[in-house]
Design a protein around this motif. Structure first.
Motif, PDB file in Angstrom:
ATOM      1  N   ASP A   1      39.854   1.054  21.573  1.00  0.00           N
ATOM      2  CA  ASP A   1      38.407   0.831  21.563  1.00  0.00           C
ATOM      3  C   ASP A   1      37.717   1.467  22.759  1.00  0.00           C
ATOM      4  N   ASP A   2      38.474   2.162  23.615  1.00  0.00           N
ATOM      5  CA  ASP A   2      37.929   2.788  24.813  1.00  0.00           C
ATOM      6  C   ASP A   2      37.803   4.285  24.586  1.00  0.00           C
ATOM      7  N   ALA A   3      36.566   4.777  24.551  1.00  0.00           N
ATOM      8  CA  ALA A   3      36.333   6.198  24.278  1.00  0.00           C
ATOM      9  C   ALA A   3      36.931   7.086  25.358  1.00  0.00           C
ATOM     10  N   LYS A   4      36.842   6.644  26.623  1.00  0.00           N
ATOM     11  CA  LYS A   4      37.384   7.454  27.720  1.00  0.00           C
ATOM     12  C   LYS A   4      38.898   7.594  27.608  1.00  0.00           C
ATOM     13  N   ALA A   5      39.564   6.496  27.250  1.00  0.00           N
ATOM     14  CA  ALA A   5      41.020   6.534  27.121  1.00  0.00           C
ATOM     15  C   ALA A   5      41.440   7.427  25.959  1.00  0.00           C
ATOM     16  N   THR A   6      40.702   7.346  24.857  1.00  0.00           N
ATOM     17  CA  THR A   6      41.007   8.185  23.694  1.00  0.00           C
ATOM     18  C   THR A   6      40.820   9.660  24.026  1.00  0.00           C
ATOM     19  N   GLU A   7      39.738   9.970  24.740  1.00  0.00           N
ATOM     20  CA  GLU A   7      39.490  11.354  25.149  1.00  0.00           C
ATOM     21  C   GLU A   7      40.584  11.845  26.090  1.00  0.00           C
TER      22      GLU A   7
ATOM     23  N   GLY B   1      40.467   8.810  32.949  1.00  0.00           N
ATOM     24  CA  GLY B   1      40.201   8.236  31.636  1.00  0.00           C
ATOM     25  C   GLY B   1      41.202   7.183  31.194  1.00  0.00           C
ATOM     26  N   ALA B   2      42.451   7.315  31.612  1.00  0.00           N
ATOM     27  CA  ALA B   2      43.480   6.374  31.171  1.00  0.00           C
ATOM     28  C   ALA B   2      43.298   5.027  31.852  1.00  0.00           C
ATOM     29  N   PRO B   3      43.655   3.928  31.162  1.00  0.00           N
ATOM     30  CA  PRO B   3      43.689   2.628  31.848  1.00  0.00           C
ATOM     31  C   PRO B   3      44.586   2.729  33.087  1.00  0.00           C
ATOM     32  N   THR B   4      44.230   2.041  34.150  1.00  0.00           N
ATOM     33  CA  THR B   4      44.886   2.246  35.448  1.00  0.00           C
ATOM     34  C   THR B   4      46.406   2.053  35.415  1.00  0.00           C
ATOM     35  N   PRO B   5      46.973   1.067  34.705  1.00  0.00           N
ATOM     36  CA  PRO B   5      48.445   0.984  34.659  1.00  0.00           C
ATOM     37  C   PRO B   5      49.072   2.221  34.031  1.00  0.00           C
ATOM     38  N   MET B   6      48.404   2.807  33.024  1.00  0.00           N
ATOM     39  CA  MET B   6      48.927   4.021  32.398  1.00  0.00           C
ATOM     40  C   MET B   6      48.829   5.202  33.366  1.00  0.00           C
ATOM     41  N   THR B   7      47.746   5.236  34.157  1.00  0.00           N
ATOM     42  CA  THR B   7      47.627   6.274  35.177  1.00  0.00           C
ATOM     43  C   THR B   7      48.788   6.197  36.149  1.00  0.00           C
ATOM     44  N   LEU B   8      49.161   4.979  36.516  1.00  0.00           N
ATOM     45  CA  LEU B   8      50.273   4.794  37.449  1.00  0.00           C
ATOM     46  C   LEU B   8      51.598   5.183  36.807  1.00  0.00           C
ATOM     47  N   LEU B   9      51.758   4.902  35.519  1.00  0.00           N
ATOM     48  CA  LEU B   9      52.975   5.317  34.821  1.00  0.00           C
ATOM     49  C   LEU B   9      53.110   6.842  34.797  1.00  0.00           C
ATOM     50  N   ILE B  10      51.971   7.536  34.705  1.00  0.00           N
ATOM     51  CA  ILE B  10      51.985   9.005  34.697  1.00  0.00           C
ATOM     52  C   ILE B  10      52.198   9.558  36.103  1.00  0.00           C
ATOM     53  N   GLY B  11      51.581   8.914  37.102  1.00  0.00           N
ATOM     54  CA  GLY B  11      51.618   9.433  38.461  1.00  0.00           C
ATOM     55  C   GLY B  11      52.803   8.960  39.283  1.00  0.00           C
ATOM     56  N   GLY B  12      53.638   8.079  38.737  1.00  0.00           N
ATOM     57  CA  GLY B  12      54.762   7.542  39.485  1.00  0.00           C
ATOM     58  C   GLY B  12      56.089   8.173  39.119  1.00  0.00           C
ATOM     59  N   ALA B  13      56.883   7.459  38.319  1.00  0.00           N
ATOM     60  CA  ALA B  13      58.245   7.901  37.989  1.00  0.00           C
ATOM     61  C   ALA B  13      58.333   9.308  37.392  1.00  0.00           C
ATOM     62  N   PRO B  14      57.386   9.748  36.524  1.00  0.00           N
ATOM     63  CA  PRO B  14      57.510  11.114  35.981  1.00  0.00           C
ATOM     64  C   PRO B  14      57.542  12.212  37.038  1.00  0.00           C
ATOM     65  N   LYS B  15      56.979  11.954  38.217  1.00  0.00           N
ATOM     66  CA  LYS B  15      57.043  12.967  39.282  1.00  0.00           C
ATOM     67  C   LYS B  15      58.480  13.151  39.770  1.00  0.00           C
ATOM     68  N   LEU B  16      59.260  12.080  39.751  1.00  0.00           N
ATOM     69  CA  LEU B  16      60.669  12.180  40.118  1.00  0.00           C
ATOM     70  C   LEU B  16      61.442  12.958  39.056  1.00  0.00           C
ATOM     71  N   ALA B  17      61.120  12.693  37.787  1.00  0.00           N
ATOM     72  CA  ALA B  17      61.772  13.440  36.702  1.00  0.00           C
ATOM     73  C   ALA B  17      61.380  14.910  36.747  1.00  0.00           C
ATOM     74  N   ALA B  18      60.126  15.177  37.106  1.00  0.00           N
ATOM     75  CA  ALA B  18      59.672  16.571  37.210  1.00  0.00           C
ATOM     76  C   ALA B  18      60.391  17.287  38.342  1.00  0.00           C
ATOM     77  N   PHE B  19      60.618  16.582  39.457  1.00  0.00           N
ATOM     78  CA  PHE B  19      61.411  17.178  40.542  1.00  0.00           C
ATOM     79  C   PHE B  19      62.810  17.507  40.051  1.00  0.00           C
ATOM     80  N   ALA B  20      63.431  16.553  39.334  1.00  0.00           N
ATOM     81  CA  ALA B  20      64.788  16.775  38.827  1.00  0.00           C
ATOM     82  C   ALA B  20      64.831  17.978  37.896  1.00  0.00           C
ATOM     83  N   MET B  21      63.838  18.085  37.001  1.00  0.00           N
ATOM     84  CA  MET B  21      63.807  19.210  36.066  1.00  0.00           C
ATOM     85  C   MET B  21      63.640  20.531  36.815  1.00  0.00           C
ATOM     86  N   THR B  22      62.780  20.546  37.831  1.00  0.00           N
ATOM     87  CA  THR B  22      62.584  21.753  38.634  1.00  0.00           C
ATOM     88  C   THR B  22      63.870  22.139  39.349  1.00  0.00           C
ATOM     89  N   PHE B  23      64.547  21.147  39.929  1.00  0.00           N
ATOM     90  CA  PHE B  23      65.789  21.416  40.655  1.00  0.00           C
ATOM     91  C   PHE B  23      66.879  21.906  39.710  1.00  0.00           C
TER      92      PHE B  23
END
Length: 503
Positions: A155-161, A240-262
């Motif tokens: 129901d949140d237009a910003k989150a959908t966008e 745009g994302a709800p704040t917990p989802m923003t944290l899910l994107i900005g937290g652990a995936p950065k470690l996985a991205a480092f691993a993939m780069t390495f």
């Protein structure tokens, strides 16, 4: 080397079974009992941590599934911090999700927890991937879960966008990466990173095809990291994302991205370092410059932190491009361990920062604008102090851990003889300090715009306090974590090169 050895994969197997079970159990729970889903999710993370720590403490490197999967010290340390990041996100976001009906509201049950755990499973596969194919499968599992999470609040237009932008640009990034992988496979005849390395060293492959493939691989990695000029999705999705989802994107995936780069660049494509290091240098410089400068103009703190993330990923790339100098690896351990240390400490600081934002949010109020932090010291001196520690860490001000992380990366850069690169990084770090200190100024020197009491559960208050103290303690005594990062890089890189050369 047993190709049917399941012991190294126990954490992934357990998490898959546990997440599926949690999803089924959640279907039969009323909204009033949704805390059971939350507790089961945290319990699953604890069990995964125990299983991973058991193999990590042994210090062994084990390959399984026809060498597509590897369990080594690098995978162990990254997985342990990924569990921590996801666990803290679940704790910080519980009240927020409950207030806004994201968990147990309307037609929604506990999908947030299941999707968060499935995204973690994808990250674990990425971290342990020793094949281009398993790496891509892990990436897609993580990405698809995150796309759904961002769009969970229908129901949140910003989150959908935000979800639509994230999905479209994420699909584009996956296309780039997959095309680059196909070029590498076509040139080397293998998807296994050891075989790719061996084929390149043999000199029997077309270098032009490899370099062409590397261009697309680096572009795909830059999208996932949010590095300039592939950063356009980061601020929009963060805001745009709800704040917990923003944290899910900005937290652990950065470690996985480092691993993939390495795994991709350092392990698989190390003989071509002269080519991909130049690309990373351009990405790093542009990310540090544009990220820090653009963040100054932001009034939304989530958008400001998005541009901050872009600049921090630039710093992480500085470490990655400093390991191979003049055809030798004498700088490798120092450079790659500093980059690993930077990634981990950045994630810890980011978790706490978003934790404060979620602490201040309440039903009908998001606490997303900088003005919302005015006078926080008068409303809650302790959490204003926690936010101050976190802002100082992200800005790289001593004695916080962010200072030591930046210092270790700069030492690696200076070791390559590229003094100008270190100067650029330092100058724009000083520029970036402005927008972090602005938050501190608002908290301590402005009158509160809102006199409402900050109401939050005991769990979020306790964990957030520990999070802030950890950032300070690690800054004062960074040696143990740095030693763990160094040992992980030494063992992982040494074992990989031994296996690749000896076979």
């Amino acid at each position: 080397m047993n190709n049917i050895n399941l012991i190294p994969v126990y954490p992934e197997i357990f998490l898959l079974i546990a997440t599926s079970a949690i999803l089924l159990i959640d279907m039969f729970l009323p909204d009033t009992k949704r805390v059971i889903t939350y507790l089961l999710s945290l319990l699953a993370l604890v069990v995964c941590a125990v299983l991973t720590f058991t193999s990590y403490a042994g210090g062994e490197t084990v390959y399984t599934f026809s060498n597509m999967f590897v369990s080594d010290p690098l995978a162990g340390i990254l997985k342990l911090f990924s569990y921590l990041a996801v666990g803290l996100t679940l704790i910080y976001g519980r009240q927020y999700n409950s207030d806004r009906g994201i968990v147990g509201g309307g037609h929604l049950g506990g999908e947030f927890y299941a999707l968060a755990l499935f995204s973690l499973l994808g990250q674990m596969i990425m971290i342990s991937a020793n094949s281009l194919l398993s790496m891509y499968l892990g990436l897609e599992l993580m990405s698809l879960s995150l796309y759904a999470l961002v769009a969970l609040r229908r129901d949140d237009a910003k989150a959908t966008e935000a979800a639509m932008k994230y999905f479209v640009l994420g699909a584009l990034a996956s296309g780039f990466l997959l095309y680059g992988i196909s070029m590498l496979y076509g040139a080397t005849g293998s998807l296994e990173l050891n075989e790719v390395f061996r084929a390149i060293v043999s000199g029997a492959v077309d270098r032009n095809v490899l370099v062409f493939g590397i261009v697309f691989v680096v572009a795909g990695l830059a999208f996932k990291l949010g590095a300039v000029p592939f950063h356009m999705w980061v601020p929009d999705v963060y805001q745009g994302a709800p704040t917990p989802m923003t944290l899910l994107i900005g937290g652990a995936p950065k470690l996985a991205a480092f691993a993939m780069t390495f795994r991709l660049l350092v392990e698989g494509l190390l003989p071509l370092a002269i080519d991909w290091q130049q690309m990373l240098m351009v990405l790093a410089v542009m990310s540090i410059v544009i990220g820090n400068v653009t963040a100054i103009a932001q009034t939304n703190i989530k958008r400001m932190l998005a541009y901050s993330t872009i600049s921090h990923m630039g710093f992480m790339l500085l470490g990655m491009l400093s390991g191979f100098v003049d055809g030798n690896l004498y700088q490798a351990v120092n450079a790659y361990s500093s980059s690993l240390f930077y990634s981990i400490t950045y994630v810890l600081s980011t978790l706490g920062t978003f934790g404060v934002i979620l602490l201040m949010a309440r039903s009908g109020f998001e606490a997303e604008n900088l003005e919302d932090f005015k006078g926080l010291n008068k409303r809650s001196p302790w959490f204003a102090a926690v936010m101050l520690v976190l802002m100082f860490s992200l800005a790289g001000i001593p004695p916080m851990v962010g200072f030591f992380a930046k210092l270790s990366v700069l030492q690696a850069v200076i070791g390559t003889g590229q003094i100008w690169l270190a100067v650029v990084a330092v100058v724009f770090s000083l520029v970036g300090a402005f927008y972090y200190l602005r938050v501190v100024k608002l908290m301590y020197f402005d009158e509160p715009a809102d006199d409402n009491k900050i109401v939050a559960g005991f769990d979020i208050r306790l964990v957030l306090s520990i999070n802030g103290m950890a950032v300070l303690v690690l800054g004062l005594w960074p040696g143990h974590l740095m030693d763990a990062c160094t040992n992980a890089i030494v063992t992982t890189l040494g074992t990989f090169l031994t296996k690749a050369i000896a076979a």
